[in-house]
Scaffold this motif. Structure first.
Motif, PDB file in Angstrom:
ATOM      1  N   LEU A  92       0.862  -1.180   0.000  1.00  0.00           N
ATOM      2  CA  LEU A  92       0.000   0.000   0.000  1.00  0.00           C
ATOM      3  C   LEU A  92       0.895   1.225   0.000  1.00  0.00           C
ATOM      4  CD1 LEU A  92      -2.809  -0.662   2.609  1.00  0.00           C
ATOM      5  CD2 LEU A  92      -3.141   0.160   0.299  1.00  0.00           C
ATOM      6  N   THR A  93       0.654   2.152  -0.905  1.00  0.00           N
ATOM      7  CA  THR A  93       1.450   3.371  -0.989  1.00  0.00           C
ATOM      8  C   THR A  93       0.551   4.572  -0.780  1.00  0.00           C
ATOM      9  OG1 THR A  93       2.888   2.274  -2.584  1.00  0.00           O
ATOM     10  CG2 THR A  93       3.054   4.654  -2.437  1.00  0.00           C
ATOM     11  N   GLU A  94       1.039   5.509   0.015  1.00  0.00           N
ATOM     12  CA  GLU A  94       0.304   6.746   0.298  1.00  0.00           C
ATOM     13  C   GLU A  94       0.730   7.803  -0.710  1.00  0.00           C
ATOM     14  OE1 GLU A  94      -0.510   8.867   4.423  1.00  0.00           O
ATOM     15  OE2 GLU A  94       1.588   9.051   3.798  1.00  0.00           O
ATOM     16  N   ASP A  95      -0.250   8.545  -1.251  1.00  0.00           N
ATOM     17  CA  ASP A  95       0.031   9.610  -2.210  1.00  0.00           C
ATOM     18  C   ASP A  95      -0.665  10.876  -1.735  1.00  0.00           C
ATOM     19  OD1 ASP A  95       0.845  10.985  -4.508  1.00  0.00           O
ATOM     20  OD2 ASP A  95      -0.955  10.389  -5.602  1.00  0.00           O
ATOM     21  N   LYS A  96       0.124  11.883  -1.412  1.00  0.00           N
ATOM     22  CA  LYS A  96      -0.422  13.173  -0.983  1.00  0.00           C
ATOM     23  C   LYS A  96      -0.181  14.179  -2.089  1.00  0.00           C
ATOM     24  CE  LYS A  96      -0.007  12.478   3.949  1.00  0.00           C
ATOM     25  NZ  LYS A  96       0.445  13.019   5.228  1.00  0.00           N
ATOM     26  N   GLU A  97      -1.286  14.715  -2.634  1.00  0.00           N
ATOM     27  CA  GLU A  97      -1.181  15.648  -3.744  1.00  0.00           C
ATOM     28  C   GLU A  97      -2.315  16.662  -3.656  1.00  0.00           C
ATOM     29  OE1 GLU A  97      -1.549  15.416  -8.529  1.00  0.00           O
ATOM     30  OE2 GLU A  97      -0.337  13.870  -7.573  1.00  0.00           O
ATOM     31  N   ASP A  98      -1.982  17.915  -3.801  1.00  0.00           N
ATOM     32  CA  ASP A  98      -2.962  19.006  -3.792  1.00  0.00           C
ATOM     33  C   ASP A  98      -3.864  18.967  -2.563  1.00  0.00           C
ATOM     34  OD1 ASP A  98      -1.944  19.841  -6.255  1.00  0.00           O
ATOM     35  OD2 ASP A  98      -3.370  18.594  -7.367  1.00  0.00           O
ATOM     36  N   GLY A  99      -3.318  18.606  -1.417  1.00  0.00           N
ATOM     37  CA  GLY A  99      -4.090  18.570  -0.186  1.00  0.00           C
ATOM     38  C   GLY A  99      -4.952  17.336  -0.009  1.00  0.00           C
ATOM     39  N   ASP A 100      -4.956  16.446  -0.982  1.00  0.00           N
ATOM     40  CA  ASP A 100      -5.720  15.202  -0.897  1.00  0.00           C
ATOM     41  C   ASP A 100      -4.764  14.040  -0.637  1.00  0.00           C
ATOM     42  OD1 ASP A 100      -8.200  16.394  -1.491  1.00  0.00           O
ATOM     43  OD2 ASP A 100      -7.820  16.221  -3.638  1.00  0.00           O
ATOM     44  N   THR A 101      -5.247  13.039   0.085  1.00  0.00           N
ATOM     45  CA  THR A 101      -4.467  11.837   0.330  1.00  0.00           C
ATOM     46  C   THR A 101      -5.210  10.645  -0.249  1.00  0.00           C
ATOM     47  OG1 THR A 101      -3.597  12.761   2.390  1.00  0.00           O
ATOM     48  CG2 THR A 101      -3.377  10.398   2.097  1.00  0.00           C
ATOM     49  N   SER A 102      -4.488   9.823  -0.992  1.00  0.00           N
ATOM     50  CA  SER A 102      -5.067   8.587  -1.513  1.00  0.00           C
ATOM     51  C   SER A 102      -4.070   7.465  -1.278  1.00  0.00           C
ATOM     52  CB  SER A 102      -5.414   8.716  -3.001  1.00  0.00           C
ATOM     53  OG  SER A 102      -4.269   9.059  -3.747  1.00  0.00           O
ATOM     54  N   TYR A 103      -4.555   6.242  -1.392  1.00  0.00           N
ATOM     55  CA  TYR A 103      -3.733   5.059  -1.138  1.00  0.00           C
ATOM     56  C   TYR A 103      -3.870   4.109  -2.317  1.00  0.00           C
ATOM     57  CZ  TYR A 103      -3.881   7.041   3.492  1.00  0.00           C
ATOM     58  OH  TYR A 103      -3.784   7.900   4.558  1.00  0.00           O
ATOM     59  N   PHE A 104      -2.750   3.567  -2.759  1.00  0.00           N
ATOM     60  CA  PHE A 104      -2.729   2.635  -3.875  1.00  0.00           C
ATOM     61  C   PHE A 104      -2.299   1.265  -3.379  1.00  0.00           C
ATOM     62  CE2 PHE A 104      -2.035   6.821  -5.607  1.00  0.00           C
ATOM     63  CZ  PHE A 104      -2.940   6.859  -6.657  1.00  0.00           C
ATOM     64  N   PHE A 105      -3.066   0.252  -3.737  1.00  0.00           N
ATOM     65  CA  PHE A 105      -2.727  -1.118  -3.378  1.00  0.00           C
ATOM     66  C   PHE A 105      -2.207  -1.809  -4.620  1.00  0.00           C
ATOM     67  CE2 PHE A 105      -4.321  -5.614  -2.790  1.00  0.00           C
ATOM     68  CZ  PHE A 105      -3.281  -5.991  -1.955  1.00  0.00           C
ATOM     69  N   GLU A 106      -0.988  -2.325  -4.555  1.00  0.00           N
ATOM     70  CA  GLU A 106      -0.369  -3.011  -5.679  1.00  0.00           C
ATOM     71  C   GLU A 106      -0.089  -4.448  -5.286  1.00  0.00           C
ATOM     72  OE1 GLU A 106       3.379  -2.453  -8.737  1.00  0.00           O
ATOM     73  OE2 GLU A 106       3.241  -1.209  -6.955  1.00  0.00           O
ATOM     74  N   MET A 107      -0.608  -5.373  -6.105  1.00  0.00           N
ATOM     75  CA  MET A 107      -0.451  -6.796  -5.840  1.00  0.00           C
ATOM     76  C   MET A 107      -0.011  -7.486  -7.121  1.00  0.00           C
ATOM     77  SD  MET A 107      -3.383  -9.321  -4.443  1.00  0.00           S
ATOM     78  CE  MET A 107      -3.522 -10.926  -5.170  1.00  0.00           C
ATOM     79  N   ALA A 108       1.117  -8.164  -7.069  1.00  0.00           N
ATOM     80  CA  ALA A 108       1.605  -8.917  -8.224  1.00  0.00           C
ATOM     81  C   ALA A 108       1.005 -10.321  -8.188  1.00  0.00           C
ATOM     82  CB  ALA A 108       3.119  -9.002  -8.208  1.00  0.00           C
ATOM     83  N   ILE A 109       0.592 -10.812  -9.346  1.00  0.00           N
ATOM     84  CA  ILE A 109       0.074 -12.174  -9.472  1.00  0.00           C
ATOM     85  C   ILE A 109       0.995 -12.912 -10.439  1.00  0.00           C
ATOM     86  CG2 ILE A 109      -1.873 -13.622 -10.134  1.00  0.00           C
ATOM     87  CD1 ILE A 109      -3.672 -11.144  -9.553  1.00  0.00           C
ATOM     88  N   LEU A 110       1.685 -13.899  -9.918  1.00  0.00           N
ATOM     89  CA  LEU A 110       2.599 -14.678 -10.751  1.00  0.00           C
ATOM     90  C   LEU A 110       1.842 -15.720 -11.559  1.00  0.00           C
ATOM     91  CD1 LEU A 110       5.349 -15.275  -8.069  1.00  0.00           C
ATOM     92  CD2 LEU A 110       5.266 -13.467  -9.781  1.00  0.00           C
ATOM     93  N   ASP A 111       2.350 -16.067 -12.734  1.00  0.00           N
ATOM     94  CA  ASP A 111       1.682 -17.057 -13.552  1.00  0.00           C
ATOM     95  C   ASP A 111       1.593 -18.409 -12.854  1.00  0.00           C
ATOM     96  OD1 ASP A 111       4.401 -17.586 -13.756  1.00  0.00           O
ATOM     97  OD2 ASP A 111       4.372 -17.949 -15.916  1.00  0.00           O
ATOM     98  N   VAL A 112       2.565 -18.740 -11.999  1.00  0.00           N
ATOM     99  CA  VAL A 112       2.513 -20.011 -11.283  1.00  0.00           C
ATOM    100  C   VAL A 112       1.385 -20.021 -10.252  1.00  0.00           C
ATOM    101  CG1 VAL A 112       4.948 -20.580 -11.627  1.00  0.00           C
ATOM    102  CG2 VAL A 112       4.256 -19.290  -9.614  1.00  0.00           C
ATOM    103  N   ASP A 113       0.957 -18.833  -9.797  1.00  0.00           N
ATOM    104  CA  ASP A 113      -0.156 -18.748  -8.868  1.00  0.00           C
ATOM    105  C   ASP A 113      -1.486 -19.075  -9.544  1.00  0.00           C
ATOM    106  OD1 ASP A 113       1.519 -18.010  -6.774  1.00  0.00           O
ATOM    107  OD2 ASP A 113       1.262 -15.872  -7.185  1.00  0.00           O
TER     108      ASP A 113
END
Length: 70
Positions: A46-67
């Motif tokens: 999860l990454t926090e992004d603060k821009e123009d007084g707003d805060t948002s959060y990005f969730f990044e999940m890798a899915i491997l082909d073996v999964d």
């Protein structure tokens, strides 16, 4: 991210994915991101992004082909 934000994000993810095993854990050297686990398994960041007084959060999940194999 402070402990209160981590708790809010964990609660949100648990509710959205209907999974109480999700844990959001602070990263020791990074203050703008956290690790996400399902039980003991690392599943993403999860990454926090603060821009123009707003805060948002990005969730990044890798899915491997073996999964994707049965």
């Amino acid at each position: 991210m402070d402990k209160a934000v981590l708790t809010k994000l964990e609660t949100y993810l648990r509710r959205q994915f209907s999974n109480a095993a999700i844990r959001v854990v602070a990263r020791p050297k990074k203050k703008d991101s956290a690790e996400v686990y399902m039980g003991d398994e690392f599943i993403g960041v999860l990454t926090e992004d603060k821009e123009d007084g707003d805060t948002s959060y990005f969730f990044e999940m890798a899915i491997l082909d073996v999964d994707l194999e049965d």
